[in-house]
Each structure stands twice: as structure tokens, then as C-alpha cells.
Design an enzyme around this catalytic site. Structure first.
Site, PDB file in Angstrom:
ATOM      1  N   ASP A 161       0.807  -1.222   0.000  1.00  0.00           N
ATOM      2  CA  ASP A 161       0.000   0.000   0.000  1.00  0.00           C
ATOM      3  C   ASP A 161       0.838   1.270   0.000  1.00  0.00           C
ATOM      4  OD1 ASP A 161      -2.255  -1.621   0.116  1.00  0.00           O
ATOM      5  OD2 ASP A 161      -2.216  -1.658   2.307  1.00  0.00           O
ATOM      6  N   GLY A 166       1.381   3.106  -2.462  1.00  0.00           N
ATOM      7  CA  GLY A 166       0.918   4.036  -3.507  1.00  0.00           C
ATOM      8  C   GLY A 166       1.422   3.595  -4.877  1.00  0.00           C
ATOM      9  N   LYS A 167       1.691   2.284  -5.015  1.00  0.00           N
ATOM     10  CA  LYS A 167       2.216   1.748  -6.277  1.00  0.00           C
ATOM     11  C   LYS A 167       1.263   2.024  -7.434  1.00  0.00           C
ATOM     12  CE  LYS A 167       2.307  -2.345  -4.376  1.00  0.00           C
ATOM     13  NZ  LYS A 167       1.915  -1.986  -3.001  1.00  0.00           N
ATOM     14  N   GLY A 170      -4.615  -4.222  -3.852  1.00  0.00           N
ATOM     15  CA  GLY A 170      -5.613  -3.172  -4.083  1.00  0.00           C
ATOM     16  C   GLY A 170      -4.842  -1.937  -4.479  1.00  0.00           C
ATOM     17  N   HIS A 171      -4.822  -1.627  -5.769  1.00  0.00           N
ATOM     18  CA  HIS A 171      -4.031  -0.507  -6.287  1.00  0.00           C
ATOM     19  C   HIS A 171      -4.980   0.600  -6.717  1.00  0.00           C
ATOM     20  CE1 HIS A 171      -0.442  -3.401  -7.226  1.00  0.00           C
ATOM     21  NE2 HIS A 171      -0.789  -3.374  -5.955  1.00  0.00           N
ATOM     22  N   THR A 172      -4.880   1.731  -6.018  1.00  0.00           N
ATOM     23  CA  THR A 172      -5.859   2.804  -6.202  1.00  0.00           C
ATOM     24  C   THR A 172      -5.331   3.907  -7.097  1.00  0.00           C
ATOM     25  OG1 THR A 172      -6.351   2.390  -3.886  1.00  0.00           O
ATOM     26  CG2 THR A 172      -7.413   4.313  -4.871  1.00  0.00           C
ATOM     27  N   GLN A 183       1.862  -5.993  -3.318  1.00  0.00           N
ATOM     28  CA  GLN A 183       2.325  -6.095  -1.924  1.00  0.00           C
ATOM     29  C   GLN A 183       3.636  -5.307  -1.760  1.00  0.00           C
ATOM     30  OE1 GLN A 183       1.252  -9.486  -3.419  1.00  0.00           O
ATOM     31  NE2 GLN A 183      -0.661  -8.511  -2.899  1.00  0.00           N
ATOM     32  N   THR A 205       2.896 -12.593   2.708  1.00  0.00           N
ATOM     33  CA  THR A 205       2.026 -13.218   1.724  1.00  0.00           C
ATOM     34  C   THR A 205       2.755 -14.453   1.190  1.00  0.00           C
ATOM     35  OG1 THR A 205       0.585 -12.792  -0.167  1.00  0.00           O
ATOM     36  CG2 THR A 205       2.788 -11.788  -0.252  1.00  0.00           C
ATOM     37  N   GLY A 257     -10.888  -3.010   3.361  1.00  0.00           N
ATOM     38  CA  GLY A 257     -11.451  -1.925   4.163  1.00  0.00           C
ATOM     39  C   GLY A 257     -10.941  -1.907   5.593  1.00  0.00           C
ATOM     40  N   ASP A 260       2.083  14.847   1.486  1.00  0.00           N
ATOM     41  CA  ASP A 260       1.077  15.828   1.916  1.00  0.00           C
ATOM     42  C   ASP A 260       0.461  15.449   3.260  1.00  0.00           C
ATOM     43  OD1 ASP A 260       0.154  13.697   0.086  1.00  0.00           O
ATOM     44  OD2 ASP A 260      -1.841  14.400   0.646  1.00  0.00           O
ATOM     45  N   SER A 294       5.319  12.256  -4.345  1.00  0.00           N
ATOM     46  CA  SER A 294       3.879  12.370  -4.558  1.00  0.00           C
ATOM     47  C   SER A 294       3.288  13.220  -3.435  1.00  0.00           C
ATOM     48  CB  SER A 294       3.267  10.967  -4.583  1.00  0.00           C
ATOM     49  OG  SER A 294       1.883  11.047  -4.750  1.00  0.00           O
TER      50      SER A 294
HETATM   51  P1  GDP Z   1      -0.886   0.406  -3.484  1.00  0.00           P
HETATM   52  O1  GDP Z   1      -1.480  -0.867  -3.019  1.00  0.00           O
HETATM   53  O2  GDP Z   1       0.587   0.485  -3.245  1.00  0.00           O
HETATM   54  O3  GDP Z   1      -1.250   0.746  -4.906  1.00  0.00           O
HETATM   55  O4  GDP Z   1      -1.536   1.557  -2.576  1.00  0.00           O
HETATM   56  P2  GDP Z   1      -3.104   1.690  -2.186  1.00  0.00           P
HETATM   57  O5  GDP Z   1      -3.844   2.131  -3.387  1.00  0.00           O
HETATM   58  O6  GDP Z   1      -3.564   0.478  -1.498  1.00  0.00           O
HETATM   59  O7  GDP Z   1      -3.025   2.813  -1.082  1.00  0.00           O
HETATM   60  C1  GDP Z   1      -2.506   4.065  -1.344  1.00  0.00           C
HETATM   61  C2  GDP Z   1      -3.592   5.103  -1.031  1.00  0.00           C
HETATM   62  O8  GDP Z   1      -2.988   6.377  -0.985  1.00  0.00           O
HETATM   63  C3  GDP Z   1      -4.652   5.224  -2.119  1.00  0.00           C
HETATM   64  O9  GDP Z   1      -5.856   5.583  -1.502  1.00  0.00           O
HETATM   65  C4  GDP Z   1      -4.137   6.341  -3.019  1.00  0.00           C
HETATM   66  O10 GDP Z   1      -5.192   7.017  -3.696  1.00  0.00           O
HETATM   67  C5  GDP Z   1      -3.511   7.240  -1.990  1.00  0.00           C
HETATM   68  N1  GDP Z   1      -2.351   8.017  -2.440  1.00  0.00           N
HETATM   69  C6  GDP Z   1      -1.353   7.670  -3.296  1.00  0.00           C
HETATM   70  N2  GDP Z   1      -0.422   8.660  -3.338  1.00  0.00           N
HETATM   71  C7  GDP Z   1      -0.840   9.630  -2.511  1.00  0.00           C
HETATM   72  C8  GDP Z   1      -0.305  10.882  -2.082  1.00  0.00           C
HETATM   73  O11 GDP Z   1       0.779  11.302  -2.471  1.00  0.00           O
HETATM   74  N3  GDP Z   1      -1.041  11.588  -1.169  1.00  0.00           N
HETATM   75  C9  GDP Z   1      -2.220  11.159  -0.686  1.00  0.00           C
HETATM   76  N4  GDP Z   1      -2.879  11.922   0.192  1.00  0.00           N
HETATM   77  N5  GDP Z   1      -2.755   9.983  -1.044  1.00  0.00           N
HETATM   78  C10 GDP Z   1      -2.064   9.224  -1.940  1.00  0.00           C
HETATM   79  P1  IMO Z   2      -1.007  -4.132  -2.272  1.00  0.00           P
HETATM   80  O1  IMO Z   2      -0.585  -4.687  -3.606  1.00  0.00           O
HETATM   81  C1  IMO Z   2      -0.916  -4.572   2.072  1.00  0.00           C
HETATM   82  C2  IMO Z   2      -1.071  -8.644   3.669  1.00  0.00           C
HETATM   83  C3  IMO Z   2      -2.321  -9.083   4.410  1.00  0.00           C
HETATM   84  C4  IMO Z   2      -1.713 -10.062   5.398  1.00  0.00           C
HETATM   85  C5  IMO Z   2      -0.615 -10.734   4.590  1.00  0.00           C
HETATM   86  C6  IMO Z   2      -1.009 -12.065   3.974  1.00  0.00           C
HETATM   87  O2  IMO Z   2      -2.295  -3.415  -2.300  1.00  0.00           O
HETATM   88  O3  IMO Z   2       0.104  -3.366  -1.646  1.00  0.00           O
HETATM   89  P2  IMO Z   2      -2.593 -12.745   1.934  1.00  0.00           P
HETATM   90  O4  IMO Z   2      -4.052 -12.485   1.696  1.00  0.00           O
HETATM   91  O5  IMO Z   2      -1.708 -12.189   0.871  1.00  0.00           O
HETATM   92  O6  IMO Z   2      -2.297 -14.182   2.214  1.00  0.00           O
HETATM   93  O7  IMO Z   2      -2.266 -11.956   3.302  1.00  0.00           O
HETATM   94  O8  IMO Z   2      -0.283  -9.824   3.541  1.00  0.00           O
HETATM   95  N1  IMO Z   2      -1.308  -8.123   2.300  1.00  0.00           N
HETATM   96  C7  IMO Z   2      -1.212  -6.836   1.966  1.00  0.00           C
HETATM   97  N2  IMO Z   2      -0.971  -5.738   2.724  1.00  0.00           N
HETATM   98  N3  IMO Z   2      -1.063  -4.441   0.736  1.00  0.00           N
HETATM   99  C8  IMO Z   2      -1.270  -5.521  -0.040  1.00  0.00           C
HETATM  100  O9  IMO Z   2      -1.301  -5.463  -1.390  1.00  0.00           O
HETATM  101  C9  IMO Z   2      -1.402  -6.783   0.576  1.00  0.00           C
HETATM  102  N4  IMO Z   2      -1.623  -8.038   0.110  1.00  0.00           N
HETATM  103  C10 IMO Z   2      -1.553  -8.846   1.180  1.00  0.00           C
HETATM  104  O10 IMO Z   2      -2.945  -8.001   5.045  1.00  0.00           O
HETATM  105  O11 IMO Z   2      -1.100  -9.369   6.452  1.00  0.00           O
HETATM  106 MG    MG Z   3      -3.007  -1.552  -1.789  1.00  0.00          MG
END
Ligand code: GDP
Ligand code: IMO
Ligand code: MG
Length: 449
Positions: free
Chosen positions: A13, A15-16, A40-42, A243, A258, A321, A352, A436
Site C-alpha cells: 500500500d 501508492g504503487k 488493491g491498487h488505487t 504487496q 504473503t 477496508g 502531503d 507524490s
Molecule cells: P498500493 O497498493 O501500493 O497501490 O496503494 P493503495 O492504493 O492500497 O493505497 C494508497 C492510497 O494512498 C490510495 O488511496 C491512493 O489514492 C492514496 N495516495 C497515493 N499517493 C498519494 C499521495 O501522495 N497523497 C495522498 N494523500 N494519497 C495518496
Molecule cells: P497491495 O498490492 C498490504 C497482507 C495481508 C496479510 C498478509 C497475507 O495493495 O500493496 P494474503 O491475503 O496475501 O495471504 O495476506 O499480507 N497483504 C497486503 N498488505 N497491501 C497488499 O497489497 C497486501 N496483500 C496482502 O494483510 O497481512
Molecule cells: Mg493496496
């Protein structure tokens, strides 16, 4: 032209998704090489938000083509849900998505197995069937995308899975799966949706794959050959890690990890590409640290501070969530993940979020307490037992008050913010190239020397 690999360098998570979307503007292909719908890539597209789980984030750029490699575990039903959502957003995925026949399939049996093992509780897994599917792969009784092309083979392989879970459930009271799902906080929908082989037959299981066979089978092709040929023809390919490095099955904080190799080598095995073709590795870190699920976290905030920070930062899982645990930036772990991935340049996200804090802290060393570690004193060692016992040593860094979002370039950032980014680069020993400063597509500045 080269392959570039982008990896998360904390616990996921980072911010990939946002950064892949940004870089995808200038590439021909985006390929996923490991993980599954646990990701979950947002990406924020104006007012709308897209959350990609299985489909590479490049799908949001109309000229980019996307590939799902053999290292991914593909849940066909989740993929269908995802492409339907993309269609609702007006995004055309047809003719732009290819899937390796060698990618293993997540089945309803794998998801039920995860609940039966209760690893959603002990590790905090995402309940997307990831662990049991990689296990089946290693145990050599898995299903692969190529099995969607042959109904007889699909039925045979599903039969093996179905029998395995049925025997695991024998002797258990009726309704055990539904009860465990509900007890673990699963929504009623999750419990009802759980496939139960003590109540449901093999044909019912096979029927669940009907749409997948029709829609996904035509996307199956030799992704390895396709990408290597595209590379030969001078096209650019961005490999999108899911991840983060500390969730790697080998190099992460085992057992709180994972089940795939999230580090750079995963791109070679997960796509079938030789390492010489990788010309650049980009690491993504947040300006602080988060983790979702169980496991050690040396710089974690606790109590009210943690809750206030999480609210401000909006740190809730994009897939489940769940509230994410938050803490200070940890340069000790980032130095390790930079080193094992051979990161050439870093992207620092969510700067930020730190605006308005008077003083920031950054962990620059660990003090160990007793537990034997093979690492030199003060260095990072990914064993959960060792990490539970370390105390981070912090440096205090001045904060800034200015809202960073909307800053047009690096020089418009307050001096303290620039110094904070530079300190990160200095501690890790790798240059930071992009910063970012908000979730939006345009909210990023290039660091200038
Ligand atoms: P990922 O799994 O690495 O793609 O990251 P996620 O999408 O799970 O979580 C990153 C969260 O941070 C998302 O809700 C993005 O929209 C948000 N995000 C990414 N870059 C920034 C940033 O520079 N500032 C803020 N405030 N939010 C960001
Ligand atoms: P992105 O790509 C953050 C965590 C789970 C748990 C552990 C094992 O969005 O960064 P699993 O379901 O993979 O067997 O769970 O890994 N986990 C993540 N944490 N971002 C992720 O993906 C994750 N994918 C799995 O919360 O601790
Ligand atoms: Mg994510």
C-alpha cells in the site's frame, strides 16, 4: 528497450497504483508478475476512483497493453467482476489484456480452505485464497489458466480440490465453514458465498467456471514469448509489483507475509524473463509506514495518536477496508529492501499527509534486545521474533505547515519537506526521483538536485 520493475519497499500500500498509472503514460505494456486479488491498487481519476486488484493498472491508459504473468494467482470470478467494473467506468479492456496459461487459478475451494485454517485471523490474510493457491501450486495439484481451455481437464482438477476440502471437513460439524467465516467477522454475504463441498457437489463447482471459460479463455496466450518479442521490438514494459518487499515469502517478516516473492526476482520467475533484460528497478515508499494484518512493526504508533493519524491519512485497506496500522518512516527497513531489490531510484508518496505536524521522526537504527540475530548490530533482520524485540533509534526532523497539494514543482515545496525527502534518500543511500503530494494523477513533483 528495457523492462522496468516497480516494487513496494515497505509492507504494501505504498501508492504503487498511483505511480504505475503515472509511469504508464510513457510505456507500451504493464505486466503483473505475482500476487493476486489480495492487491488493491488505487488510482484517482478526477472525481472517480479505480481500485485494481488483478488487472494491471496500465489498463487505465487507453494505449497501454496489459499482461498477467505465470507468477500471479488468478481468481477468474474476481477478474470478471473487475472487468465489469472497468466497463461501467467506460474503460475498454477488450483486446488489451493477455493472461499466461501457466498462471494458477484461485478457486472457491482455496478461499474456503483459507477460512478453515483460520489464517485470516492468525496472520490477518485478505481471504482471497492466496496462500492455499500457492500451496496447491507447490504441492503440484493446482489448476492453471490453461485448464480453462479444456473442460474435461478442468473438471478433473477441480475434483481433486473438492475431495481434498471434503476430507479436511470430515468429522467437523455441519456448517463449519459458514460459522468460521461469520465468527472471523465475515459479512453474511461472505459466509453465504463460501463454497461448501459437504453441501455442494462437483458439478456445481464446475458450473461456477462457465463465464470464466467463455470470457477469460480467449485471453490466454504465451505471455512470456509475447513480452520478450515486444522487448526485442523496442517496446517498453513496466512490471507492476504487488504487496511490498517485507511481505515477501522469503525476505519478509515470516510468517506474517504473503505467499509470493514480492521482490524483484519475482518479476523474472513470474513473467519468464531473464534478469539481464531488467534495466531499472523503482522502489516506492510512503513518507511514513503502514501495515495491514498481523506481524511486527517497530515504528508503529499506538493509542489515540494512531487513530488520529489514520483518520487524517485515510489509511483503510483498498481490498478489505480494514484499518491500517501506521507509524514513523523506518529508514532501517527501507535500506534493507532497497538493497535486496537493487533499487535504482525511489518514489516517496503521501508527503502531503505529514503537513501540519510540528516534528517528524525517522528510525535510523535499531537497538536489539536479547533475541539472537545473524544481522550486524543495528541492522534490519526480517525475522518476526527478532523484530518484536528491537527498539528503533529515531532522529527528529522539523515538520512543515504548508499544504503541499497543488505545489507545481520541487522548488515550491517548503524547505523542511525537501530536507525530509533528502534525509530519506541519504539514509537509504538511493536517490529519490519523484515525490507524490496528493492522490490525484497530477499531484507529483520531480526532485531536483
Ligand atoms: P498500493 O497498493 O501500493 O497501490 O496503494 P493503495 O492504493 O492500497 O493505497 C494508497 C492510497 O494512498 C490510495 O488511496 C491512493 O489514492 C492514496 N495516495 C497515493 N499517493 C498519494 C499521495 O501522495 N497523497 C495522498 N494523500 N494519497 C495518496
Ligand atoms: P497491495 O498490492 C498490504 C497482507 C495481508 C496479510 C498478509 C497475507 O495493495 O500493496 P494474503 O491475503 O496475501 O495471504 O495476506 O499480507 N497483504 C497486503 N498488505 N497491501 C497488499 O497489497 C497486501 N496483500 C496482502 O494483510 O497481512
Ligand atoms: Mg493496496
Amino acid at each position: 528497450m528495457p523492462f522496468t520493475v516497480l516494487v513496494g519497499c515497505q509492507w504494501g500500500d505504498e501508492g504503487k497504483g498511483k505511480i504505475v498509472d503515472l509511469l504508464a503514460e510513457d510505456v507500451d505494456w504493464v505486466a503483473r508478475f505475482q500476487g493476486g486479488a489480495n492487491a488493491g491498487h488505487t488510482v484517482l481519476l478526477g472525481e472517480r476512483q479505480a481500485v485494481l486488484h488483478l488487472v494491471p493498472t496500465g489498463i487505465l491508459r487507453p494505449d497501454v497493453r496489459c499482461a498477467i504473468g505465470n507468477g500471479v494467482v488468478l481468481d477468474p470470478m474476481a477478474l470478471l467482476d473487475e472487468v465489469r467494473l472497468l466497463e461501467e467506468m467506460g474503460i475498454n479492456w477488450r483486446g488489451r489484456l493477455w493472461i499466461s496459461p501457466l498462471a494458477h487459478l484461485v478457486t472457491p475451494i482455496h478461499k474456503a480452505t483459507e477460512v478453515l485454517r483460520q489464517q485470516d485471523r492468525s496472520i490477518g490474510t485478505t481471504r482471497r485464497g492466496i496462500g492455499p493457491t500457492y500451496e496447491a501450486k507447490a504441492a503440484r495439484h493446482g489448476l492453471r489458466a490453461e485448464d480453462l481451455l479444456d473442460e474435461r481437464r478442468l473438471r478433473e482438477r477441480l475434483h481433486v480440490q473438492w475431495e481434498l476440502l471434503r476430507s479436511a471437513l470430515s468429522g467437523q460439524p455441519e456448517g463449519t465453514l459458514g460459522r468460521l467465516a461469520a465468527e472471523a467477522g465475515g459479512s453474511a454475504g461472505h459466509a453465504q458465498g463460501m463454497f461448501d463441498p459437504t453441501r455442494q457437489g462437483l458439478e456445481e463447482l464446475v458450473d461456477l467456471f462457465a463465464d470464466a471459460r467463455r470470457i477469460i479463455a480467449p485471453l490466454v496466450c504465451d505471455v512470456t514469448d509475447l513480452l520478450l518479442s515486444e522487448d526485442d521490438a523496442g517496446r517498453t514494459i513496466l512490471c507492476e509489483g504487488a504487496q511490498g518487499a517485507l511481505l515477501d515469502i522469503d525476505h519478509g517478516t515470516y510468517p506474517f507475509v504473503t505467499s509470493s516473492n514480492t521482490t524483484v526476482g519475482g518479476a523474472c520467475t513470474g513473467l519468464g524473463i531473464p534478469p539481464q533484460r531488467i534495466k531499472k528497478v523503482i522502489g516506492v515508499v510512503k513518507a511514513y509506514t503502514t501495515r495491514v494484518g498481523e506481524g511486527p512493526f517497530p515504528t508503529e504508533f499506538h493509542g489515540e495518536v494512531a487513530e488520529q493519524f489514520r483518520e487524517k491519512a485515510g489509511e483503510y485497506g483498498a481490498t478489505t477496508g480494514r484499518p491500517r496500522r501506521c507509524g514513523w518512516f523506518d529508514a532501517v527497513l527501507a535500506k534493507r529492501t532497497a538493497r535486496i531489490n537493487g533499487v535504482d531510484e525511489f518514489v516517496v508518496t503521501k508527503m502531503d499527509v505529514l503537513s501540519g505536524l510540528k516534528q517528524l521522526r525517522m528510525a535510523v537504527a535499531y537497538r536489539a534486545s536479547g533475541t539472537q540475530s545473524v544481522a550486524p548490530a543495528g541492522a534490519f533482520w526480517p525475522s518476526a521474533a527478532v523484530l518484536e524485540g528491537v527498539t528503533p533509534e529515531y532522529v527528529d526532523v522539523p515538520g512543515w505547515q504548508m499544504d503541499l497539494s497543488g505545489a507545481p514543482d520541487w522548488s515550491a515545496l517548503p524547505g523542511e519537506a525537501r530536507a525530509y525527502v533528502d534525509r530519506i534518500g541519504h539514509e537509504i543511500g538511493v536517490p529519490v526521483r519523484l515525490v507524490s503530494i496528493g492522490p490525484g494523477r497530477e499531484e507529483v513533483v520531480r526532485r531536483e538536485a
